[in-house]
Design a protein around this motif. Structure first.
Motif, PDB file in Angstrom:
ATOM      1  N   UNK A   1       0.827  -1.222   0.069  1.00  0.00           N
ATOM      2  CA  UNK A   1       0.091  -0.098   0.007  1.00  0.00           C
ATOM      3  C   UNK A   1       0.890   1.391   0.114  1.00  0.00           C
ATOM      4  N   UNK A   2       2.017   1.215   0.816  1.00  0.00           N
ATOM      5  CA  UNK A   2       2.752   2.463   0.795  1.00  0.00           C
ATOM      6  C   UNK A   2       3.526   2.694  -0.507  1.00  0.00           C
ATOM      7  N   UNK A   3       3.677   1.440  -1.291  1.00  0.00           N
ATOM      8  CA  UNK A   3       4.261   1.613  -2.767  1.00  0.00           C
ATOM      9  C   UNK A   3       3.236   2.125  -3.625  1.00  0.00           C
TER      10      UNK A   3
ATOM     11  N   UNK B   1     -11.598   7.962   6.535  1.00  0.00           N
ATOM     12  CA  UNK B   1     -10.270   7.508   6.292  1.00  0.00           C
ATOM     13  C   UNK B   1     -10.322   6.443   5.129  1.00  0.00           C
ATOM     14  N   UNK B   2     -11.033   5.529   5.277  1.00  0.00           N
ATOM     15  CA  UNK B   2     -11.262   4.278   4.504  1.00  0.00           C
ATOM     16  C   UNK B   2     -11.356   4.931   2.755  1.00  0.00           C
ATOM     17  N   UNK B   3     -12.460   6.121   2.851  1.00  0.00           N
ATOM     18  CA  UNK B   3     -12.750   6.464   1.577  1.00  0.00           C
ATOM     19  C   UNK B   3     -11.570   6.836   0.820  1.00  0.00           C
TER      20      UNK B   3
ATOM     21  N   UNK C   1      -7.078   1.875  -3.715  1.00  0.00           N
ATOM     22  CA  UNK C   1      -5.733   1.555  -3.645  1.00  0.00           C
ATOM     23  C   UNK C   1      -6.051  -0.075  -3.304  1.00  0.00           C
ATOM     24  N   UNK C   2      -5.693  -1.041  -4.113  1.00  0.00           N
ATOM     25  CA  UNK C   2      -5.877  -2.680  -3.929  1.00  0.00           C
ATOM     26  C   UNK C   2      -5.433  -3.080  -2.634  1.00  0.00           C
ATOM     27  N   UNK C   3      -4.349  -2.587  -2.282  1.00  0.00           N
ATOM     28  CA  UNK C   3      -3.898  -3.144  -0.956  1.00  0.00           C
ATOM     29  C   UNK C   3      -4.475  -2.852   0.242  1.00  0.00           C
TER      30      UNK C   3
ATOM     31  N   UNK D   1       3.583   0.340   7.169  1.00  0.00           N
ATOM     32  CA  UNK D   1       2.339   1.329   7.057  1.00  0.00           C
ATOM     33  C   UNK D   1       2.551   2.662   7.371  1.00  0.00           C
ATOM     34  N   UNK D   2       2.380   3.391   6.379  1.00  0.00           N
ATOM     35  CA  UNK D   2       2.618   4.874   6.301  1.00  0.00           C
ATOM     36  C   UNK D   2       1.248   5.751   6.022  1.00  0.00           C
ATOM     37  N   UNK D   3       0.138   5.076   5.967  1.00  0.00           N
ATOM     38  CA  UNK D   3      -1.124   5.488   5.153  1.00  0.00           C
ATOM     39  C   UNK D   3      -2.087   5.355   6.091  1.00  0.00           C
TER      40      UNK D   3
END
Length: 210
Positions: A54-56, A111-113, A118-120, A176-178
């Motif tokens: 996800x970070x990528x 936050x989820x929206x 993003x697939x991950x 995780x940075x997101x």
């Protein structure tokens, strides 16, 4: 490394007296030999891999143009669904607790929206939805069915649902940075699933519908 030494290699033995296999370097004057074995790194878990990916994806703005099938069932509001407020009211929640639950749900949904394409992130949420539902059904709903006091039910939610899931996230989410999910986010997921009728806080008469 296959190492066979005849005598002391530093006391006059010829190089041919020492056989070294697969050695990166060798000192014929050496008097001691050390073997170093590197333990293999533990396999990366699915959750950890999704956090890293996800970070990528976020960094490279790799957006998903379709919704994943395995998360649709949790995001779909089931038939004859009562809203979050009514479900919690049926479960005995006080008005101030219902208002708090509503805020946590809204904060999580916001936050989820942000990461919905993003697939991950979708895979992480789908994994967490299943975890929340299954742990709630296993550890909490039996108390509800047994008509235990609401305080006892809510303690079980915290100890058996929120904390174990958050611990797994903290353990596996170092990359995780997101999302950076907190206790409030796990509660938000719980109340989001409640509003979509995947979680009940009381036993309904299925024949009468809900």
């Amino acid at each position: 490394m296959d190492l066979t030494i005849k005598g002391n290699p530093g006391t006059g033995n010829k190089y041919n007296d020492v056989r070294v296999g697969q050695a990166g370097s060798y000192n014929p004057a050496a008097t001691e030999v050390y073997h170093y074995h590197l333990a293999p790194e533990p396999a990366e878990s699915r959750l950890s891999a999704w956090f890293r990916k996800l970070a990528e994806e976020f960094r490279n703005d790799e957006r998903l143009r379709r919704k994943l099938d395995d998360i649709k069932r949790y995001k779909t509001v089931l038939d004859k669904t009562r809203g979050l407020d009514r479900k919690l009211e049926d479960g005995g929640f006080a008005p101030d607790s219902i208002a708090t639950a509503r805020r946590k749900k809204q904060y999580y949904v916001k936050k989820a929206t942000k990461y919905q394409y993003y697939e991950s992130a979708q895979r992480i949420d789908s994994y967490l939805y299943a975890k929340v539902c299954n742990r709630f059904d296993s550890y909490v709903f039996p108390l509800i069915r047994g008509q235990h006091p609401l305080d006892e039910v809510r303690t079980a939610v915290y100890e058996q649902v929120v904390i174990p899931i958050l611990e797994e996230i903290n353990e596996q989410g170092s990359a995780d940075t997101c999302l950076c999910y907190t206790e409030d986010d796990i509660f938000g997921i719980l109340y989001y699933l409640t509003g979509n009728c995947h979680i009940n806080w009381t036993v309904y008469d299925l024949h009468a519908g809900i």
